[in-house]
Design a protein around this motif. Structure first.
Motif, PDB file in Angstrom:
ATOM      1  N   GLN A   1       1.036  -1.486   0.207  1.00 20.05           N
ATOM      2  CA  GLN A   1      -0.036   0.730   0.149  1.00 20.05           C
ATOM      3  C   GLN A   1       0.822   1.338   0.592  1.00 20.05           C
ATOM      4  OE1 GLN A   1      -3.203  -0.341   0.014  1.00 20.05           O
ATOM      5  NE2 GLN A   1      -3.388   2.157  -0.444  1.00 20.05           N
TER       6      GLN A   1
ATOM      7  N   LYS B   1     -12.083  -1.708   0.392  1.00 18.58           N
ATOM      8  CA  LYS B   1     -10.944  -2.409  -0.795  1.00 18.58           C
ATOM      9  C   LYS B   1     -11.837  -3.968  -1.183  1.00 18.58           C
ATOM     10  CE  LYS B   1      -7.513   0.037   0.492  1.00 18.58           C
ATOM     11  NZ  LYS B   1      -6.702   0.670  -1.236  1.00 18.58           N
TER      12      LYS B   1
ATOM     13  N   ILE C   1      -8.318  -5.311   7.041  1.00 15.59           N
ATOM     14  CA  ILE C   1      -8.307  -4.391   5.696  1.00 15.59           C
ATOM     15  C   ILE C   1      -7.475  -3.015   6.891  1.00 15.59           C
ATOM     16  CG2 ILE C   1      -9.324  -3.390   4.500  1.00 15.59           C
ATOM     17  CD1 ILE C   1     -11.159  -5.708   3.609  1.00 15.59           C
TER      18      ILE C   1
END
Length: 269
Positions: free
Chosen positions: A25, A98, A112
């Motif tokens: 990320q 997501k 997440i």
């Protein structure tokens, strides 16, 4: 309690996955920038300079807070704020952003928000390391009190996760909650001892209310470990126990809410 223990087990069993996703990320967030990950430090550094100029130079004329120059006092506290603010804001919207990527996979959904927080945590650690070097130039050298700093770092992560586990679940159900979270964090920034601390001059009942803010405890804890050479947890053990209990309660509520709605996320999204 079963839901909370299951969440903890998911985090432990998925620890390697969380690290990998957090690093991935970070690369996605910074792939279009020439300086890449350095912006995780440069951006808060620019904001720190702005806050020092406005609150330290213009409004406060650089006065000391106790025996500590305002600039160091402010930097130690605001370093914690940059992490907790970004972690909660971005973690709170992580599931509904997501979910489509993992909807058809056997994927623990509590991971997440966790990997979003971990990505911000990496940036926080690098920023903190840079501040420690800066503090050394100011005469504030590493000491045995850094052991306590490690405790505050763990508590900061756990606080961010316990809050975000709840808010990331609720924002799937009520999307407008994200705007409320942003407004509450802005208010918390100014009532927490991040840029100022005049709580000592306030009525006792108001002081008692302000110290219940977990950001109050952690911001001052960072300062005690980095600058004041004090055992803040020992001196304020009642407040430390309160904050540990608060994290457990938030984690319990967040876990209950997460397990209640996780099977219906696809309906809400």
């Amino acid at each position: 309690m079963k839901a909370m223990f299951n969440i903890v087990k998911e985090q432990i069993s998925s620890f390697y996955l969380i690290q990998r996703l957090a690093k991935f990320q970070l690369r996605i967030d910074n792939q279009s920038n020439y300086l890449g990950f350095l912006w995780e430090v440069i951006n808060p550094a620019i904001q720190m300079a702005m806050y020092w100029f406005v609150f330290g130079y213009i409004m406060r004329r650089n006065e000391e807070v106790g025996d500590i120059p305002y600039v160091y006092w402010m930097l130690a506290g605001i370093s914690f704020w940059f992490f907790i603010n970004k972690a909660i804001l971005q973690g709170s919207k992580a599931i509904y952003q997501k979910y489509s990527m993992v909807a058809k996979m056997n994927f623990p959904l509590s991971v997440i928000p966790s990997y979003i927080i971990m990505g911000k945590y990496y940036g926080h650690l690098v920023l903190l390391a840079a501040l420690i070097v800066l503090f050394c130039f100011g005469g504030y050298y590493p000491s045995i009190h850094y052991i306590e700093l490690l405790v505050f770092l763990v508590m900061a992560y756990l606080l961010a996760f316990s809050i975000t586990l709840l808010t990331s679940t609720l924002t799937v159900v009520v999307r407008d909650l994200q705007m409320l979270i942003q407004s509450v964090l802005q208010a918390m920034f100014f009532i927490s001892p991040i840029l100022w601390d005049r709580s000592g001059s306030m009525p006792e009942w108001l002081q008692a209310v302000l110290v219940l803010n977990p950001f109050y405890f952690l911001a001052n804890g960072y300062r005690a470990a980095l600058l004041e050479q004090k055992w803040y947890i020992v001196d304020h053990w009642q407040l430390a126990l309160y904050n540990v209990g608060l994290i457990i309660v938030l984690l319990y509520i967040g876990a209950k809410a997460h397990y209640k709605f996780r099977d219906r996320f696809s309906d809400f999204i």
